[in-house]
Design a protein around this motif. Structure first.
Motif, PDB file in Angstrom:
ATOM      1  N   ILE A 119      19.886 -10.547   2.671  1.00  0.00           N
ATOM      2  CA  ILE A 119      20.534  -9.737   3.612  1.00  0.00           C
ATOM      3  C   ILE A 119      20.204  -8.326   3.739  1.00  0.00           C
ATOM      4  O   ILE A 119      19.651  -7.681   4.843  1.00  0.00           O
ATOM      5  N   ILE A 120      20.060  -7.844   2.562  1.00  0.00           N
ATOM      6  CA  ILE A 120      19.924  -6.236   2.187  1.00  0.00           C
ATOM      7  C   ILE A 120      18.241  -5.892   2.663  1.00  0.00           C
ATOM      8  O   ILE A 120      17.861  -5.163   3.569  1.00  0.00           O
ATOM      9  N   PHE A 121      17.386  -6.641   1.780  1.00  0.00           N
ATOM     10  CA  PHE A 121      16.168  -5.903   1.905  1.00  0.00           C
ATOM     11  C   PHE A 121      15.026  -6.833   2.938  1.00  0.00           C
ATOM     12  O   PHE A 121      14.398  -6.208   3.296  1.00  0.00           O
ATOM     13  N   ASN A 122      15.699  -7.987   3.260  1.00  0.00           N
ATOM     14  CA  ASN A 122      14.837  -8.568   4.417  1.00  0.00           C
ATOM     15  C   ASN A 122      15.177  -7.783   5.758  1.00  0.00           C
ATOM     16  O   ASN A 122      14.255  -7.352   6.772  1.00  0.00           O
ATOM     17  N   THR A 123      16.382  -7.073   5.880  1.00  0.00           N
ATOM     18  CA  THR A 123      16.696  -6.295   7.220  1.00  0.00           C
ATOM     19  C   THR A 123      15.985  -4.862   7.041  1.00  0.00           C
ATOM     20  O   THR A 123      15.355  -4.239   7.858  1.00  0.00           O
ATOM     21  N   LEU A 124      15.951  -4.387   5.676  1.00  0.00           N
ATOM     22  CA  LEU A 124      15.281  -3.091   5.435  1.00  0.00           C
ATOM     23  C   LEU A 124      13.688  -3.307   5.874  1.00  0.00           C
ATOM     24  O   LEU A 124      13.131  -2.325   6.319  1.00  0.00           O
ATOM     25  N   CYS A 216      17.163 -11.958  12.517  1.00  0.00           N
ATOM     26  CA  CYS A 216      17.633 -13.365  12.689  1.00  0.00           C
ATOM     27  C   CYS A 216      17.870 -14.107  11.369  1.00  0.00           C
ATOM     28  O   CYS A 216      18.854 -14.768  11.324  1.00  0.00           O
ATOM     29  N   VAL A 217      16.852 -13.679  10.510  1.00  0.00           N
ATOM     30  CA  VAL A 217      17.129 -14.442   9.185  1.00  0.00           C
ATOM     31  C   VAL A 217      18.218 -13.761   8.537  1.00  0.00           C
ATOM     32  O   VAL A 217      18.981 -14.684   7.774  1.00  0.00           O
ATOM     33  N   THR A 218      18.392 -12.665   8.755  1.00  0.00           N
ATOM     34  CA  THR A 218      19.706 -11.825   8.009  1.00  0.00           C
ATOM     35  C   THR A 218      20.895 -12.583   8.505  1.00  0.00           C
ATOM     36  O   THR A 218      21.891 -12.868   7.745  1.00  0.00           O
ATOM     37  N   VAL A 219      20.969 -12.783   9.921  1.00  0.00           N
ATOM     38  CA  VAL A 219      22.242 -13.399  10.309  1.00  0.00           C
ATOM     39  C   VAL A 219      22.449 -14.780   9.915  1.00  0.00           C
ATOM     40  O   VAL A 219      23.663 -15.008   9.603  1.00  0.00           O
ATOM     41  N   PHE A 220      21.464 -15.559   9.861  1.00  0.00           N
ATOM     42  CA  PHE A 220      21.496 -16.837   9.213  1.00  0.00           C
ATOM     43  C   PHE A 220      22.037 -16.843   7.688  1.00  0.00           C
ATOM     44  O   PHE A 220      22.795 -17.449   7.242  1.00  0.00           O
ATOM     45  N   ALA A 221      21.585 -15.678   7.036  1.00  0.00           N
ATOM     46  CA  ALA A 221      21.937 -15.763   5.665  1.00  0.00           C
ATOM     47  C   ALA A 221      23.138 -15.271   5.386  1.00  0.00           C
ATOM     48  O   ALA A 221      23.957 -15.467   4.668  1.00  0.00           O
TER      49      ALA A 221
END
Length: 471
Positions: A119-124, A216-221
């Motif tokens: 959630i954190i580093f994929n978004t960053l 989008c991956v973060t929302v899924f996570a």
């Protein structure tokens, strides 16, 4: 009389159940059916783990180009390699530590930490404005993520012997599906302001053109993080109370096996070594397949577009998903993981021989052959990986599985970091020997890939590996 290697695959030391022990509360019984609810959840968690790894590949070239760090266009691939390998390098350094943490503090805390890191580093990473910001965020994403090994451990513990192969099949299927779905999401959603100006022009995604795919991956996570709350803890907190007792429910374990470190466990070391070779083959094959398919027919390629290559991999992945969940568990229960791995890796070899000669085909025949061969290749590739994952988990005791999978994760990450470079280097070198007398051009490329699977196939004959079909 049982051999030490057979003793290793007995059930964990659980002489007495404890009302306070979370592992005892959820320990499956032999008469239980498959835990469908939990298998679906761990499939989603593994998908959450796999998507960030490959989601950047379709736009990685464009991302590096926009960083303006390359002196020429030919240098872009060099800098892209730093970003592409940083995730696996980070995972290499911390995989064993996360495994030890899973054995000491529990499986769920490690899974929570892994999902939060996504959630954190994929978004960053989506907000990256420089090469080093991209490299650091990907490295942190890998080093703070111990999901892969922990989920494999959890899958073997939440299922009884009959359905353990199904549990690991779900894990490997979700992993393989995520590796294919990731590039599709990345290619479709990158640079949305250019592709869909009526929706995104002038928005945050116009300023950060590569933010939407990881977001989008973060929302899924985030959704997976909430769902993870419903998973039970499978670690037995009273394992130390019975660690010195030589008897278990299903047999007797020798004192030597009791005290042996996992680093002295021959069955585990051999299983991990074969797993590393298979992983290097898999990641190198995916790298080489795209380079080969997109290269011109004059050099032995297929002159495909990136969309054509994507269609082949997507069809292969969908068929693999069905086979893994339906046929693989049944076959593994009958033959055992070592035999399944041997057959799958062995059948991969003739398929690799066919690839270099496909350039001579055209039209419908070309599509028929490449779809058939690639689908079989993908099925055997995932069957090999799942069989080796089972061997890793049945080679150690329950209280050692987290550490064993963490150790495996570290080494696998190293080989997966090496794989793309090795595959790309061999492919580039093969361009210089298109007219060689021995294994010219692409014949040498696929010969190189076949060597690793031959080692895996022969390696399954090692006498330390469990022979029993019952896992």
């Amino acid at each position: 009389m049982t051999t030490p290697s057979e003793d290793l695959i007995k059930e964990p030391l659980l002489l007495k159940s404890s009302r306070e022990c979370p592992g005892c509360k959820c320990m499956p019984h032999e008469e239980d059916g498959p835990p469908i609810k939990y298998l679906v959840l761990i499939g989603f968690i593994m998908l959450c783990n796999a998507l960030p790894i490959t989601i950047l590949f379709p736009y990685l070239y464009l991302l590096v180009r926009d960083f303006n760090v390359a002196d020429s266009e030919s240098d872009i691939g060099y800098y892209a390699g730093f970003i592409g390998s940083s995730f696996m390098i980070g995972r290499f350094f911390t995989g064993l530590l996360w495994g030890v943490a899973a054995d000491r503090y529990g499986r769920k805390p490690v899974m929570f930490c892994g999902i939060i890191s996504v959630i954190i580093f994929n978004t960053l990473f989506g907000f990256s404005t420089s090469l080093w910001m991209a490299v650091v965020t990907r490295f942190c994403l890998g080093s703070l993520n111990g999901l892969f090994g922990t989920i494999q451990t959890f899958a073997t513990e939440i299922c009884n012997k009959k359905y353990r192969s199904l549990g690991l099949a779900v894990v490997s299927t979700a992993w393989g599906f995520g590796l294919v779905l990731g590039p599709a999401i990345g290619g479709f959603l990158a640079e949305p302001a250019l592709k869909y100006p009526e929706l995104f022009q002038g928005s945050l995604f116009d300023r950060y053109p590569y933010l939407l795919p990881p977001l989008c991956v973060t929302v899924f996570a985030l959704l997976v993080l909430v769902a993870c709350h419903f998973l039970p803890e499978t670690l037995h907190i009273h394992a130390k109370e019975v660690a010195n007792t030589p008897e278990i429910e299903s047999g007797v374990i020798s004192d030597d096996c009791e005290k042996r470190s996992i680093f002295q466990n021959k069955a585990l070391i051999v299983s991990i070594a074969l797993f590393c070779f298979a992983s290097l083959h898999d990641i190198a094959f995916l790298e080489v397949f795209s380079l080969w398919a997109l290269s011109s027919k004059s050099t032995g390629g297929l002159s495909f577009t990136s969309s054509d290559a994507g269609r082949v991999l997507t069809v292969a992945a969908l068929v693999m998903l069905i086979c893994q969940l339906s046929f693989f568990p049944v076959v593994t229960r009958r033959l055992g993981p070592a035999m399944v791995t041997r057959i799958a890796s062995g059948l991969t070899l003739p398929l690799l021989v066919i690839y270099p000669f496909m350039y001579e085909l055209t039209g419908a025949w070309l599509w028929f052959v490449i779809l058939t061969v690639s689908t079989l290749k993908y099925i055997f590739m995932e069957a090999t990986a799942t069989g080796l994952a089972i061997l890793v988990n049945v080679s150690v005791r329950q209280e050692e599985r987290g550490t064993a999978n963490g150790f495996s994760l570290s080494l696998l990450s190293l080989f997966k970091a090496i794989g793309p470079t090795a595959g790309g280097t061999v492919f580039a070198w093969s361009r210089k020997r298109l007219h060689a007398h021995f294994l010219p051009g692409n014949e040498f490329v696929f010969f190189f890939l076949g060597v690793w699977m031959l080692i895996v196939c022969v390696g399954t004959l090692h006498r330390s590996l469990p022979r029993s079909a019952l896992i």
